[in-house]
Design a protein around this motif. Structure first.
Motif, PDB file in Angstrom:
ATOM      1  N   LEU A 161      34.548  40.880  35.783  1.00  8.81           N
ATOM      2  CA  LEU A 161      34.329  40.736  34.345  1.00  8.81           C
ATOM      3  C   LEU A 161      34.019  42.075  33.689  1.00  8.81           C
ATOM      4  CD1 LEU A 161      32.224  37.460  34.224  1.00  8.81           C
ATOM      5  CD2 LEU A 161      34.424  37.819  33.103  1.00  8.81           C
ATOM      6  N   ASN A 162      33.307  42.931  34.398  1.00  8.43           N
ATOM      7  CA  ASN A 162      32.902  44.210  33.822  1.00  8.43           C
ATOM      8  C   ASN A 162      33.842  45.344  34.206  1.00  8.43           C
ATOM      9  OD1 ASN A 162      30.160  43.667  32.448  1.00  8.43           O
ATOM     10  ND2 ASN A 162      29.991  42.610  34.415  1.00  8.43           N
ATOM     11  N   ASN A 163      34.964  44.964  34.847  1.00  9.35           N
ATOM     12  CA  ASN A 163      36.050  45.906  35.140  1.00  9.35           C
ATOM     13  C   ASN A 163      35.562  47.113  35.935  1.00  9.35           C
ATOM     14  OD1 ASN A 163      38.751  46.653  35.078  1.00  9.35           O
ATOM     15  ND2 ASN A 163      38.438  47.994  33.287  1.00  9.35           N
ATOM     16  N   ARG A 164      34.761  46.812  36.949  1.00 11.68           N
ATOM     17  CA  ARG A 164      34.258  47.902  37.772  1.00 11.68           C
ATOM     18  C   ARG A 164      34.070  47.403  39.185  1.00 11.68           C
ATOM     19  NH1 ARG A 164      28.762  47.597  38.818  1.00 11.68           N
ATOM     20  NH2 ARG A 164      27.612  46.016  37.660  1.00 11.68           N
ATOM     21  N   ALA A 165      33.817  48.315  40.093  1.00 11.67           N
ATOM     22  CA  ALA A 165      33.523  47.977  41.479  1.00 11.67           C
ATOM     23  C   ALA A 165      32.354  48.818  41.938  1.00 11.67           C
ATOM     24  CB  ALA A 165      34.741  48.231  42.372  1.00 11.67           C
ATOM     25  N   ASP A 166      31.501  48.222  42.754  1.00  9.39           N
ATOM     26  CA  ASP A 166      30.401  48.993  43.309  1.00  9.39           C
ATOM     27  C   ASP A 166      30.940  50.031  44.287  1.00  9.39           C
ATOM     28  OD1 ASP A 166      28.642  47.563  41.844  1.00  9.39           O
ATOM     29  OD2 ASP A 166      27.880  46.345  43.512  1.00  9.39           O
ATOM     30  N   ALA A 167      30.131  51.046  44.528  1.00 10.67           N
ATOM     31  CA  ALA A 167      30.574  52.129  45.403  1.00 10.67           C
ATOM     32  C   ALA A 167      30.944  51.633  46.791  1.00 10.67           C
ATOM     33  CB  ALA A 167      29.470  53.196  45.491  1.00 10.67           C
ATOM     34  N   GLU A 168      30.253  50.613  47.264  1.00 12.63           N
ATOM     35  CA  GLU A 168      30.492  50.121  48.617  1.00 12.63           C
ATOM     36  C   GLU A 168      31.365  48.881  48.646  1.00 12.63           C
ATOM     37  OE1 GLU A 168      26.690  49.515  50.369  1.00 12.63           O
ATOM     38  OE2 GLU A 168      26.071  51.609  50.207  1.00 12.63           O
ATOM     39  N   VAL A 169      31.867  48.472  47.505  1.00 11.55           N
ATOM     40  CA  VAL A 169      32.656  47.243  47.443  1.00 11.55           C
ATOM     41  C   VAL A 169      33.990  47.524  46.777  1.00 11.55           C
ATOM     42  CG1 VAL A 169      32.777  44.882  46.589  1.00 11.55           C
ATOM     43  CG2 VAL A 169      30.574  45.836  47.326  1.00 11.55           C
ATOM     44  N   ARG A 170      35.050  47.211  47.473  1.00 10.99           N
ATOM     45  CA  ARG A 170      36.387  47.331  46.896  1.00 10.99           C
ATOM     46  C   ARG A 170      36.952  45.931  46.739  1.00 10.99           C
ATOM     47  NH1 ARG A 170      41.555  47.131  48.553  1.00 10.99           N
ATOM     48  NH2 ARG A 170      43.104  48.353  47.382  1.00 10.99           N
ATOM     49  N   ILE A 171      37.367  45.599  45.525  1.00 17.64           N
ATOM     50  CA  ILE A 171      37.901  44.268  45.254  1.00 17.64           C
ATOM     51  C   ILE A 171      39.411  44.298  45.417  1.00 17.64           C
ATOM     52  CG2 ILE A 171      38.115  42.429  43.543  1.00 17.64           C
ATOM     53  CD1 ILE A 171      35.558  43.423  42.276  1.00 17.64           C
ATOM     54  N   ALA A 172      39.918  43.497  46.337  1.00 16.57           N
ATOM     55  CA  ALA A 172      41.358  43.446  46.581  1.00 16.57           C
ATOM     56  C   ALA A 172      42.083  42.909  45.347  1.00 16.57           C
ATOM     57  CB  ALA A 172      41.642  42.553  47.782  1.00 16.57           C
ATOM     58  N   PRO A 173      43.291  43.403  45.090  1.00 20.60           N
ATOM     59  CA  PRO A 173      44.043  42.948  43.914  1.00 20.60           C
ATOM     60  C   PRO A 173      44.225  41.441  43.870  1.00 20.60           C
ATOM     61  CG  PRO A 173      45.064  44.907  44.848  1.00 20.60           C
ATOM     62  CD  PRO A 173      44.000  44.477  45.806  1.00 20.60           C
ATOM     63  N   GLU A 174      44.487  40.824  45.023  1.00 24.97           N
ATOM     64  CA  GLU A 174      44.688  39.369  45.033  1.00 24.97           C
ATOM     65  C   GLU A 174      43.394  38.621  44.699  1.00 24.97           C
ATOM     66  OE1 GLU A 174      44.478  40.799  49.387  1.00 24.97           O
ATOM     67  OE2 GLU A 174      45.333  41.454  47.462  1.00 24.97           O
ATOM     68  N   THR A 175      42.264  39.186  45.125  1.00 22.27           N
ATOM     69  CA  THR A 175      40.973  38.571  44.786  1.00 22.27           C
ATOM     70  C   THR A 175      40.719  38.665  43.287  1.00 22.27           C
ATOM     71  OG1 THR A 175      40.062  39.150  46.958  1.00 22.27           O
ATOM     72  CG2 THR A 175      38.488  38.640  45.210  1.00 22.27           C
ATOM     73  N   ARG A 176      40.974  39.855  42.723  1.00 27.37           N
ATOM     74  CA  ARG A 176      40.801  40.036  41.282  1.00 27.37           C
ATOM     75  C   ARG A 176      41.695  39.071  40.508  1.00 27.37           C
ATOM     76  NH1 ARG A 176      38.790  44.171  38.231  1.00 27.37           N
ATOM     77  NH2 ARG A 176      38.518  45.433  40.112  1.00 27.37           N
ATOM     78  N   ASP A 177      42.928  38.876  40.997  1.00 28.80           N
ATOM     79  CA  ASP A 177      43.860  37.958  40.328  1.00 28.80           C
ATOM     80  C   ASP A 177      43.337  36.522  40.359  1.00 28.80           C
ATOM     81  OD1 ASP A 177      45.553  40.020  39.735  1.00 28.80           O
ATOM     82  OD2 ASP A 177      46.924  39.662  41.414  1.00 28.80           O
ATOM     83  N   ARG A 178      42.761  36.105  41.507  1.00 29.31           N
ATOM     84  CA  ARG A 178      42.218  34.743  41.603  1.00 29.31           C
ATOM     85  C   ARG A 178      41.093  34.533  40.597  1.00 29.31           C
ATOM     86  NH1 ARG A 178      41.859  35.383  47.109  1.00 29.31           N
ATOM     87  NH2 ARG A 178      39.601  34.994  47.096  1.00 29.31           N
ATOM     88  N   VAL A 179      40.222  35.535  40.485  1.00 32.93           N
ATOM     89  CA  VAL A 179      39.111  35.436  39.541  1.00 32.93           C
ATOM     90  C   VAL A 179      39.635  35.368  38.113  1.00 32.93           C
ATOM     91  CG1 VAL A 179      37.083  36.620  38.608  1.00 32.93           C
ATOM     92  CG2 VAL A 179      37.475  36.585  41.082  1.00 32.93           C
ATOM     93  N   LEU A 180      40.575  36.232  37.768  1.00 32.58           N
ATOM     94  CA  LEU A 180      41.113  36.250  36.408  1.00 32.58           C
ATOM     95  C   LEU A 180      41.839  34.952  36.086  1.00 32.58           C
ATOM     96  CD1 LEU A 180      42.442  39.931  36.249  1.00 32.58           C
ATOM     97  CD2 LEU A 180      40.416  38.988  35.126  1.00 32.58           C
ATOM     98  N   ARG A 181      42.509  34.376  37.092  1.00 32.77           N
ATOM     99  CA  ARG A 181      43.208  33.111  36.875  1.00 32.77           C
ATOM    100  C   ARG A 181      42.211  31.975  36.620  1.00 32.77           C
ATOM    101  NH1 ARG A 181      46.489  33.761  40.613  1.00 32.77           N
ATOM    102  NH2 ARG A 181      45.413  32.645  42.287  1.00 32.77           N
ATOM    103  N   ALA A 182      41.112  31.962  37.373  1.00 31.14           N
ATOM    104  CA  ALA A 182      40.081  30.931  37.163  1.00 31.14           C
ATOM    105  C   ALA A 182      39.449  31.074  35.787  1.00 31.14           C
ATOM    106  CB  ALA A 182      39.011  31.033  38.256  1.00 31.14           C
ATOM    107  N   ILE A 183      39.243  32.321  35.348  1.00 38.46           N
ATOM    108  CA  ILE A 183      38.684  32.554  34.013  1.00 38.46           C
ATOM    109  C   ILE A 183      39.622  32.024  32.940  1.00 38.46           C
ATOM    110  CG2 ILE A 183      38.110  34.376  32.348  1.00 38.46           C
ATOM    111  CD1 ILE A 183      37.064  36.015  34.751  1.00 38.46           C
ATOM    112  N   GLN A 184      40.915  32.299  33.110  1.00 40.05           N
ATOM    113  CA  GLN A 184      41.898  31.852  32.124  1.00 40.05           C
ATOM    114  C   GLN A 184      42.004  30.333  32.083  1.00 40.05           C
ATOM    115  OE1 GLN A 184      45.894  33.217  32.861  1.00 40.05           O
ATOM    116  NE2 GLN A 184      46.530  32.914  30.736  1.00 40.05           N
ATOM    117  N   GLU A 185      42.004  29.686  33.251  1.00 38.20           N
ATOM    118  CA  GLU A 185      42.181  28.236  33.328  1.00 38.20           C
ATOM    119  C   GLU A 185      40.990  27.481  32.744  1.00 38.20           C
ATOM    120  OE1 GLU A 185      42.855  27.535  37.431  1.00 38.20           O
ATOM    121  OE2 GLU A 185      44.966  28.191  37.389  1.00 38.20           O
ATOM    122  N   THR A 186      39.803  28.040  32.889  1.00 34.09           N
ATOM    123  CA  THR A 186      38.602  27.337  32.407  1.00 34.09           C
ATOM    124  C   THR A 186      38.217  27.718  30.987  1.00 34.09           C
ATOM    125  OG1 THR A 186      37.183  29.059  33.332  1.00 34.09           O
ATOM    126  CG2 THR A 186      37.671  27.152  34.744  1.00 34.09           C
ATOM    127  N   GLY A 187      38.798  28.781  30.469  1.00 31.46           N
ATOM    128  CA  GLY A 187      38.412  29.235  29.136  1.00 31.46           C
ATOM    129  C   GLY A 187      37.045  29.874  29.104  1.00 31.46           C
TER     130      GLY A 187
END
Length: 349
Positions: free
Chosen positions: A28-54
């Motif tokens: 949501l805040n378009n960032r990643a912690d120094a020790e955490v890398r968010i995989a593109p597919e994971t980010r896509d799943r989150v964004l899709r859930a956000i879109q579907e639920t409004g």
């Protein structure tokens, strides 16, 4: 009535996307912690859930995310989970948790404070208040000296329950007990009661003082109004006093005492209501077995918890009034224990 739809939270998004709530927050805040890398597919799943639920991020959470730890402290002057008073604290904690989740904050329950003279103290040798961005204070009686010290130190806090000034105004979210008692007094007098009694607990806390003030303000138009203190006395002794003074209705501060007074009256063959009407000034603070719907009022404890978090986050992010103080209306209950008097006082109408 159409039910109000449940607000979608970050926890819901995390469940739908199969990730942690922390991951949702990072996306949501378009960032990643120094020790955490968010995989593109994971980010896509989150964004899709956000879109579907409004889902729409709460603006308070947006303001807090970049400047603070997003940790809200909760301090209780009595143990938060004692078996004897679980019904007292639980609704407050439910409301606190609900709104904290809404704005993306974690809760930190301060439990290491030592007990002095039967009560916990905020300030002690290993005080950890600064671990949290601010703190919510819960307790039937909150130490005025500690409120004064919090005021002087500028630490963000909100008390649950109206509190008197302590070297300056105190931030609080409370219930408007005085107004609720006045309304019950109006009900009683409309029913024909002219001899009103108040059965107190002997406590000096602001919540007790507000109830007594509401009774005194309404009782001015009564033929007779008096107070009976129930502390340390048997139920039968209290009932003797009420009957000797000709009371036809009694306002009872403690719910459990109201249950006991009703039972004692019935044992003597008295009708409730009729010979004696009984009004309760709040909800049970301990489990009380009864199937009677007492005339009285409910305290908006869950809402007080929610609003306390709302006020605290506003204090923390600098958008609150100088000293926010809120009183919430109580919900009156039109139960079965108020009726027209059949003896003494005002008689039938």
């Amino acid at each position: 009535m159409t039910p109000v739809p449940k607000r979608v939270t970050q926890r819901d998004i995390a469940r739908l996307a199969g990730v942690s709530q922390a991951t949702v927050s990072l996306v949501l805040n378009n960032r990643a912690d120094a020790e955490v890398r968010i995989a593109p597919e994971t980010r896509d799943r989150v964004l899709r859930a956000i879109q579907e639920t409004g889902y729409v991020p709460d603006p308070v959470a947006r303001r807090l995310v970049s400047r603070f730890n997003r940790i809200i402290g909760v301090f209780t002057y009595e143990p938060a989970f004692p078996s004897g008073s679980r019904d007292f604290f639980h609704p407050f904690l439910v409301g606190i948790e609900e709104y904290a989740e809404r704005v993306g904050c974690d809760l930190l329950l301060f439990t290491s404070a030592p007990v002095t003279d039967g009560r916990r103290r905020v300030f002690h040798q290993d005080n950890r208040l600064r671990l949290a961005d601010g703190c919510i204070l819960l307790g039937r009686e909150i130490d005025a000296d500690e409120l004064s010290r919090l005021n002087r130190g500028g630490y963000p806090y909100v008390a649950v329950g109206r509190r008197d000034d302590a070297d300056g105004p105190v931030r609080y979210v409370g219930a408007d007990y005085a107004a609720a008692v006045r309304q019950l007094g109006e009900w009683a007098q409309r029913a024909g009661h002219r001899r009103l009694a108040y059965l107190g607990t002997g406590l000096t806390a602001e919540s007790s003082a507000d109830r007594r003030r509401g009774f005194a303000e309404q009782a001015g138009s009564a033929e007779r109004a008096f107070e009976v203190v129930g502390t340390g006395r048997s139920t039968d002794a209290m009932l003797d006093d009420l009957l000797a003074e000709g009371a036809t209705v009694v306002f009872v501060e403690d719910f459990g005492t109201a249950v006991d007074v009703r039972a004692a009256a019935l044992r003597r063959g008295l009708a409730v209501p009729g010979d004696l009407s009984i009004l309760t000034l709040g909800d049970p603070t301990t489990p009380v077995p009864t199937d009677v719907t007492f005339t009285g009022f409910h305290i908006p404890r869950e809402e007080m918890g929610r609003r306390a978090v709302e006020v605290l986050t506003a204090v923390v992010d600098g958008t609150a009034p100088d000293v926010p103080q809120r009183l919430l209306a109580c919900e009156l209950v039109d139960g079965t224990t108020l009726g027209q008097p059949v003896r003494g006082g005002g008689g039938r109408r």
